[in-house]
Design an enzyme around this catalytic site. Structure first.
Site, PDB file in Angstrom:
ATOM      1  N   GLU A  62      -2.455  11.379   3.353  1.00 37.31           N
ATOM      2  CA  GLU A  62      -3.520  11.208   4.223  1.00 37.31           C
ATOM      3  C   GLU A  62      -3.695  12.312   5.207  1.00 37.31           C
ATOM      4  O   GLU A  62      -2.640  12.945   5.592  1.00 37.31           O
ATOM      5  CB  GLU A  62      -3.308   9.993   5.230  1.00 37.31           C
ATOM      6  CG  GLU A  62      -3.645   8.753   4.359  1.00 37.31           C
ATOM      7  CD  GLU A  62      -3.218   7.395   5.261  1.00 37.31           C
ATOM      8  OE1 GLU A  62      -4.406   6.651   5.714  1.00 37.31           O
ATOM      9  OE2 GLU A  62      -2.255   7.083   5.450  1.00 37.31           O
ATOM     10  N   GLU A  82       1.050  -1.230  -0.137  1.00 41.15           N
ATOM     11  CA  GLU A  82       0.113   0.127  -0.037  1.00 41.15           C
ATOM     12  C   GLU A  82       0.781   1.186  -0.047  1.00 41.15           C
ATOM     13  O   GLU A  82       1.806   1.124   0.731  1.00 41.15           O
ATOM     14  CB  GLU A  82      -0.958   0.143   1.294  1.00 41.15           C
ATOM     15  CG  GLU A  82      -1.643   1.156   1.359  1.00 41.15           C
ATOM     16  CD  GLU A  82      -2.735   1.239   2.608  1.00 41.15           C
ATOM     17  OE1 GLU A  82      -3.005   2.340   3.069  1.00 41.15           O
ATOM     18  OE2 GLU A  82      -2.921   0.058   3.056  1.00 41.15           O
TER      19      GLU A  82
END
Length: 325
Positions: A210, A205
């Protein structure tokens, strides 16, 4: 890859012009980035804190682009849920018992459900809920509190929100992936732009960006991988402070090469890591606005202080491949 135009240069000079501010900015068909080339170990590192670095110019050509001049579901580039396999056919996303599967990540303690106009929740009748708004070339993924009348049919989730993924339409091995966006803030607010392997496995990932909603101006860039011998999942990344991230558009990107992964803010390299074992398959892009998190610090759970409506504004999303010519 073979180094091109390798130079040794001080950090402040090793940047391309930033593309920040409120103005909308087009994605060029061709792009060049300065990326690090000097040796590194498995641990990630902040580039700015490391002093002198060796860089190379990496030429790129565009392979994917959406500047959101139309509704994202009209283009065929995106689907509004986590993608599934043969055991979870497309029709099961439309509604009915259990159709919240792949419309939230319960492990993370998320308190939203991802909707789209044809989704029916527990019902099989579309509810017509649309979290995607397009205005003047900007996509807003909007999260809002679930109407009381729909709470039961939407599996008792506190918020409705949106997710877009390209697993069904676009994936790529290596290259540069970028979003230009404003990062919303507030208790329980968790916007993200990230990538997963097209084969459906996890990890690998790459979290390109974020936001920590409780910490305005704080964004995170992280790589996740698995140690094959032990099966243990490892992560390495950094927080970066961009004081006007919620009010001005900035570019957040990642350059994935065979030997390293380099993260960028406004096309300036800010951190890198040796590409871990297991990054073998093409990856697809995901952009979403989650609400609530138990495993991601700085987000928290939604409460009375959480805004009733939150908007994740996105100017464009683009991908580029490394030009080997």
């Amino acid at each position: 890859m073979t180094p091109r135009a390798v130079i040794v240069i001080a950090w402040l000079a090793a940047t391309t012009p930033a593309l920040a501010g409120d103005e909308l900015a087009a994605a060029p068909a061709a792009l060049s980035l300065l990326a690090t080339t000097d040796p590194l170990d498995q641990s990630c590192r902040r580039i700015a804190a490391a002093g002198m670095r060796t860089f190379e110019t990496v030429p790129l050509y565009r392979t994917f682009h959406d500047d959101f001049d139309q509704h994202p579901l009209a283009s065929g580039r995106w689907v509004p849920h986590y993608a599934g396999g043969a055991s979870w056919p497309e029709a099961n996303y439309w509604g009915g018992a259990g159709s919240d599967f792949k419309r939230k990540d319960a492990w993370n303690g998320e308190q939203q459900i991802y909707v789209d106009p044809r989704y029916g929740g527990r019902s099989t009748t579309p509810l017509g809920l649309d979290p995607f708004k397009v205005r003047d070339g900007v996509l807003s993924i909007e999260a809002r509190r679930t109407p009381a009348a729909l709470k039961d049919v939407l599996f008792d989730n506190e918020f409705i929100s949106g997710i877009l993924t390209t697993q069904a339409s676009f994936s790529q091995k290596y290259g540069y992936f970028e979003i230009r966006a404003k990062i919303p803030v507030g208790t329980g607010v968790w916007p993200a732009f990230w990538m997963l392997a097209n084969d459906g496995g996890w990890p690998p990932e790459i979290d390109v960006m974020e936001g920590r909603g409780q910490r305005p101006g704080d964004l995170v860039m992280t790589t996740h991988w698995r140690i094959r011998q032990s099966g243990r999942v490892e992560s390495c990344g950094f927080d970066f402070v961009q004081p006007d991230a919620s009010t001005a558009f900035h570019d957040y990107g990642v350059l994935w090469e065979r030997d390293r992964i380099v993260y960028f803010i406004d096309r300036k390299p800010v951190s890198d890591i040796r590409t871990p074992i297991g990054f073998d398959d093409p990856m697809y892009m995901i952009v979403n606005l989650a609400m609530g998190a138990k495993n991601f610090q700085g987000v928290g759970f939604v409460d009375g202080e959480t805004p009733n409506t939150v908007a994740f504004e996105i100017d464009r999303i683009s991908a580029y491949q490394i030009d080997q010519r």
